[in-house]
Scaffold this motif. Structure first.
Motif, PDB file in Angstrom:
ATOM      1  N   LYS A 163      74.576   2.918 -15.821  1.00  0.00           N
ATOM      2  CA  LYS A 163      74.674   4.202 -15.128  1.00  0.00           C
ATOM      3  C   LYS A 163      73.693   5.230 -15.664  1.00  0.00           C
ATOM      4  O   LYS A 163      73.490   6.276 -15.054  1.00  0.00           O
ATOM      5  N   SER A 164      73.092   4.923 -16.813  1.00  0.00           N
ATOM      6  CA  SER A 164      72.108   5.838 -17.404  1.00  0.00           C
ATOM      7  C   SER A 164      71.301   5.064 -18.435  1.00  0.00           C
ATOM      8  O   SER A 164      71.645   3.929 -18.807  1.00  0.00           O
ATOM      9  N   LYS A 169      70.585   1.048 -24.187  1.00  0.00           N
ATOM     10  CA  LYS A 169      70.257   0.987 -25.610  1.00  0.00           C
ATOM     11  C   LYS A 169      70.694  -0.352 -26.194  1.00  0.00           C
ATOM     12  O   LYS A 169      71.804  -0.809 -25.982  1.00  0.00           O
ATOM     13  N   GLY A 170      69.761  -0.997 -26.881  1.00  0.00           N
ATOM     14  CA  GLY A 170      70.049  -2.274 -27.510  1.00  0.00           C
ATOM     15  C   GLY A 170      69.861  -3.483 -26.608  1.00  0.00           C
ATOM     16  O   GLY A 170      69.863  -4.619 -27.096  1.00  0.00           O
ATOM     17  N   ALA A 232      67.872   2.697 -10.428  1.00  0.00           N
ATOM     18  CA  ALA A 232      66.680   2.997  -9.635  1.00  0.00           C
ATOM     19  C   ALA A 232      65.864   4.148 -10.214  1.00  0.00           C
ATOM     20  O   ALA A 232      65.430   5.056  -9.476  1.00  0.00           O
ATOM     21  N   LEU A 233      65.621   4.117 -11.505  1.00  0.00           N
ATOM     22  CA  LEU A 233      64.743   5.082 -12.157  1.00  0.00           C
ATOM     23  C   LEU A 233      63.298   4.626 -11.953  1.00  0.00           C
ATOM     24  O   LEU A 233      62.934   3.530 -12.392  1.00  0.00           O
ATOM     25  N   ASP A 311      69.505  13.360 -13.392  1.00  0.00           N
ATOM     26  CA  ASP A 311      68.467  14.359 -13.659  1.00  0.00           C
ATOM     27  C   ASP A 311      68.058  14.312 -15.125  1.00  0.00           C
ATOM     28  O   ASP A 311      66.867  14.466 -15.455  1.00  0.00           O
ATOM     29  N   ALA A 312      69.022  14.086 -15.981  1.00  0.00           N
ATOM     30  CA  ALA A 312      68.716  14.022 -17.413  1.00  0.00           C
ATOM     31  C   ALA A 312      67.774  12.873 -17.732  1.00  0.00           C
ATOM     32  O   ALA A 312      66.852  13.015 -18.548  1.00  0.00           O
TER      33      ALA A 312
END
Length: 356
Positions: A163-164, A169-170, A232-233, A311-312
């Motif tokens: 989700k972000s 991470k990892g 979808a970044l 947005d972050a």
């Protein structure tokens, strides 16, 4: 696969343009060997390269120019070696993804650094601006770019929910190399180098947790069978190029060379149009949304879960360009690349490289 009305219209215009473009006078037969595209099933190959290169060039040249066309896996190529294969003369024209071959020529990354281009339109503006400088570099290597093209927005395909960026991470993430590695490392993930034809199997066996590729590219390669989640970044646009062996190119009959250059200009325009349209189409297809899937394959059985970037995370992507991606790229490429970036790219993007 179906094709949208706007893309069909663009193809029709392109076909009309070809009919009235540069003609080839009678002369000795010319055989051209091309290796393009990282899979034979993606629309860049089936919708553009096959009809416009393999079929269109012989037809429009009156049979004088014959084209042997294959995709990377059909020639047992994985991508990173393509510049060397073109340089050696084993093929006349190849189409590498620029980040994949940037280990040989680091300046190739300049147009598509991770986080550099928030939009497809800016990506093309940047690559057009840097192309003369990049070709000076490539000609010392014995090759030159004759046309550029993008893939759809490069996003994360993952086996487990995401989700972000914090969720990644990892995790072990397959990248095309270069600046994408720098970005992935900046948020604590582990970049992994795997040639595109082998990524499906690596995802299937859990060798990697995620892989980055175009929204529609992964659809064409059936990654939806071995991943369930897409974040979808838009990390980059997978900028790529049709690259010719320079000695071979310069020895061509000028009329043949002009015809090929005109043809590749039309191919370039069509590929850029496709890259834009295929970005949202790929998302819709993977999500099982029939109404939005006009180019790729709609996933009806167990469609993927799509998460749009926060947005972050968009701000994190942009910030990493300044703090991680640009400094690492200049370290690989040299300070002259930082100077070229500030001269050619920074006026477009508003992000300057600052020596540290």
């Amino acid at each position: 696969m179906r094709i949208s009305r706007s893309l069909a219209a663009a193809l029709a215009v392109c076909a009309i343009g070809t009919a009235h473009a540069q003609t080839v006078p009678p002369g000795p037969a010319v055989n051209v060997t091309m290796v393009t595209q990282l899979s034979p099933t993606i629309p860049q190959y089936t919708k553009v390269d096959i009809p416009m290169l393999r079929e269109g060039i012989p037809e429009k040249s009156g049979g004088r120019i014959k084209v042997t066309l294959a995709s990377w896996p059909e020639r047992a190529l994985t991508g990173p070696e393509l510049l060397r294969v073109i340089r050696s003369g084993q093929i006349d024209i190849g189409a590498p993804a620029l980040p994949t071959v940037a280990g040989d020529v680091p300046m190739l990354e300049m147009s598509d650094l991770a986080g550099l281009n928030p939009s497809h339109a800016q990506s093309r503006k940047v690559i057009d601006a840097v192309l003369p400088e990049v070709n000076k570099e490539l000609e010392r290597f014995g090759v030159r770019i004759i046309a550029t093209f993008p893939y759809p927005a490069q996003v994360f395909y993952c086996r487990e929910p995401v989700k972000s960026l914090a969720d990644l991470k990892g995790r072990r993430i397959r990248t095309a190399g270069g600046s994408t590695n720098d970005f992935v490392q900046s948020f604590g993930a582990q970049p992994t180098a795997i040639g595109f034809p082998e990524v499906y199997g690596a995802l299937e066996r859990g060798i990697v947790d995620c892989a980055i590729t175009g929204t529609a590219t992964g659809n064409g390669a059936r990654w939806y069978e071995v991943t369930k989640h897409m974040y979808a970044l838009p990390v980059s646009w997978g900028n790529s190029a049709y690259v010719a062996n320079l000695a071979w190119w310069n020895k061509l009959d000028p009329a043949v060379r002009d015809f090929l250059q005109a043809t590749f200009k039309q191919v370039e325009d069509q590929q850029w149009a496709l890259g834009l349209e295929a970005t949202e189409d790929g998302i819709a297809c993977n999500a099982g949304q029939k109404e939005g899937c006009k180019i790729g394959h709609v996933v009806e059985n167990k469609p993927m879960t799509i998460t749009r970037p926060t947005d972050a995370d968009m701000e994190t992507l942009r910030a990493s360009l300044r703090t991680a991606v640009l400094p690492a790229w200049v370290k690989r490429c040299g300070e002259r690349c930082g100077e070229a970036y500030n001269r050619l790219v920074a006026p477009i993007t508003g992000v300057r490289y600052e020596a540290r």
